[in-house]
Each structure stands twice: as C-alpha cells, then as structure tokens.
Scaffold this motif. Structure first.
Motif, PDB file in Angstrom:
ATOM      1  N   GLY A   1      -4.167   5.127   0.744  1.00 63.14           N
ATOM      2  CA  GLY A   1      -4.654   3.709   0.875  1.00 63.14           C
ATOM      3  C   GLY A   1      -4.603   3.316   2.248  1.00 63.14           C
ATOM      4  O   GLY A   1      -5.355   2.390   2.520  1.00 63.14           O
TER       5      GLY A   1
ATOM      6  N   ILE B   1      -2.096   8.766   6.597  1.00 63.33           N
ATOM      7  CA  ILE B   1      -3.064   8.801   5.536  1.00 63.33           C
ATOM      8  C   ILE B   1      -2.931   9.961   4.384  1.00 63.33           C
ATOM      9  O   ILE B   1      -3.127   9.846   3.302  1.00 63.33           O
TER      10      ILE B   1
ATOM     11  N   SER C   1      -8.139  -2.468  10.800  1.00 61.75           N
ATOM     12  CA  SER C   1      -7.760  -3.936  11.195  1.00 61.75           C
ATOM     13  C   SER C   1      -6.262  -3.698  11.583  1.00 61.75           C
ATOM     14  O   SER C   1      -5.692  -4.798  11.917  1.00 61.75           O
TER      15      SER C   1
ATOM     16  N   GLU D   1      -5.943   4.410   4.853  1.00 55.97           N
ATOM     17  CA  GLU D   1      -7.357   4.570   5.347  1.00 55.97           C
ATOM     18  C   GLU D   1      -8.209   3.362   5.341  1.00 55.97           C
ATOM     19  O   GLU D   1      -8.865   3.076   6.480  1.00 55.97           O
ATOM     20  N   GLN D   2      -8.039   2.736   4.257  1.00 53.98           N
ATOM     21  CA  GLN D   2      -8.895   1.346   4.163  1.00 53.98           C
ATOM     22  C   GLN D   2      -8.792   0.327   5.132  1.00 53.98           C
ATOM     23  O   GLN D   2      -9.370  -0.438   5.360  1.00 53.98           O
ATOM     24  N   VAL D   3      -7.505   0.451   5.527  1.00 51.04           N
ATOM     25  CA  VAL D   3      -6.867  -0.749   6.629  1.00 51.04           C
ATOM     26  C   VAL D   3      -6.716  -0.209   7.820  1.00 51.04           C
ATOM     27  O   VAL D   3      -6.348  -1.043   8.776  1.00 51.04           O
ATOM     28  N   ARG D   4      -7.047   0.861   8.318  1.00 51.92           N
ATOM     29  CA  ARG D   4      -7.125   1.594   9.426  1.00 51.92           C
ATOM     30  C   ARG D   4      -7.475   0.889  10.862  1.00 51.92           C
ATOM     31  O   ARG D   4      -7.004   0.457  11.552  1.00 51.92           O
TER      32      ARG D   4
ATOM     33  N   ILE E   1       0.824  -0.993  -0.069  1.00 48.67           N
ATOM     34  CA  ILE E   1       0.034   0.094   0.014  1.00 48.67           C
ATOM     35  C   ILE E   1       0.745   1.413   0.036  1.00 48.67           C
ATOM     36  O   ILE E   1       0.493   2.316  -0.695  1.00 48.67           O
TER      37      ILE E   1
ATOM     38  N   TRP F   1      -2.204   8.501  12.459  1.00 51.43           N
ATOM     39  CA  TRP F   1      -2.931   8.100  11.612  1.00 51.43           C
ATOM     40  C   TRP F   1      -3.354   9.278  10.268  1.00 51.43           C
ATOM     41  O   TRP F   1      -3.237   8.785   9.112  1.00 51.43           O
TER      42      TRP F   1
END
Lengths: 78, 138
Positions: A40, A35, A47, A42-45, A12, A31
């Motif tokens: 990209g 970001i 987890s 942001e979509q995995v934050r 990412i 964060w």
C-alpha cells in the motif's frame, strides 16, 4: 535500520515502526523494500518525504543500518 | 536570539508570561491557533495531534533561526500541543519579541506558513462529541 511511520502511514502499514535489515540502501532501494513489505505504500510514495536521523533528505540520500529513517506524509500541524 | 520550543500533552490555554529575556523588546506578539468546531464540513468536538517530536522540535528551531536572518527578533517561544485537543482550546501558541512590531509580525507569519509545510506534526483524526466522551470515560 529503524523505519518510522506516522499519521495515515500507520494505517497503511499496520505499525508505527519496523526494522529493515540488510545493510546500506539508497532512497530507491529503501522504497523498494518498503513496498515489498507494505504494498500500500506505493500509492503514497509521491507525497511522502524521507528524513534521516530527524532531518529531511533528498532522493540522493543513502541509509545505513544505524540510521533512523522516518517517512513523513504531508504535515498538518498548527 | 533565544528560542524555546515545547511539545506537550497538557493544556496551553493558561495565560503565558511575557518574555524574560527580551531586553530591548518594544513588541511582544502572541498568537494562538485554536481547534475549530468543524473539520471538512463536519461538526467535531476535538482533534488528535501526532508529532515526530525530536524532528518537529529541530525543524521548528531551524525554521525560526532561518527566518530570523531576515526578521531580527529577540525571543521566540513555541508551544505545540499533541494528543487530544478539544474544540476551542489552543493547539499552538507562539510568542515573538522584537525591538519593533514589524519584525515580530513578519517572523510569526513566516513561521506559521513554514510550520504547515515542513514541521512533522499531523492532525491524526477528528473526534465527535460521542467519541470524545467515550475516550474520557475509558
């Protein structure tokens, strides 16, 4: 501070680590900067867990310039 | 309790010796997790493992020490392989010595569960036979 990426987070961000200058940050601030640098993320934050100097930390953690921060996606060892 | 942790790029398939410091041990439980020949329904030849080594070692040590509070053991050794691990070879080997088998089995089961939740080691990618051959010839 030194920020480390592992597993698919490297795909990412396109890198294994980055330096985040600019002084102390809380987890939300960290964060936000990540970001901004790598949208990209942001979509995995949701987890991804944060670790500071090789220990997991919670959402109330603070980070300074001398800390090593690791972003830990879901693990799959063994 | 003595704890030995090792992350290695080398094969861990050779026979491991019994614990030398497990005086009083009546049980020595040995577990190996090996790479299966399929991943997500596809045939594979190897897995590539990646670790955040300093934290992985610390986390494994912390988990074992915590589990030992409930399951008193004498000696625990963990070797986890990183890098390319071919199908059939061990990705992890755990040895636990205890006075009785129940404690050793319980600590081992608890450790493997926690490893898969908390220890920063990842299966980075699966390799086909062709990809593995190409990698070996580079």
């Amino acid at each position: 501070m030194r920020v480390l990426f592992f597993a698919h987070l490297k795909d990412i961000t396109g890198c294994a680590e980055m330096n985040l200058p600019g002084g102390d940050l809380d987890a939300d601030g960290l964060w936000q900067k990540l970001i901004e640098a790598h949208p990209g993320m942001e979509q995995v934050r949701a987890s991804v867990r944060l670790a500071k100097n090789s220990e997991y930390v919670g959402r109330d953690a603070c980070f300074t310039d001398v800390d090593e921060v690791a972003l830990i996606p879901p693990v799959s060892g063994g | 309790m003595e704890i030995k942790i090792q992350l290695t790029n080398a094969s861990i398939c050779e026979r491991l010796p019994a614990p030398t410091s497990g005086v009083g041990a009546g049980a020595w439980v040995d577990f190996r997790g090996v790479v299966r020949g399929e991943e997500n329904g596809a045939v594979i030849a190897a897995l590539e493992y990646e670790a955040y080594s300093p934290m992985a070692e610390m986390e494994m040590r912390r988990i074992i020490a915590e589990l030992a509070g409930d399951h008193h053991c004498l000696f625990v050794r963990v070797i986890h392989r990183v890098g390319i691990v071919p199908v059939g070879e061990a990705a992890i080997c755990v040895g636990v010595a205890a006075r009785h088998r129940a404690e050793a089995f319980a600590l081992l089961a608890g450790f493997m569960n926690r490893l898969k939740q908390d220890v920063p080691i990842w299966k980075r990618r699966a390799l086909t036979a062709t990809e593995l051959t190409e990698l070996k010839t580079k």
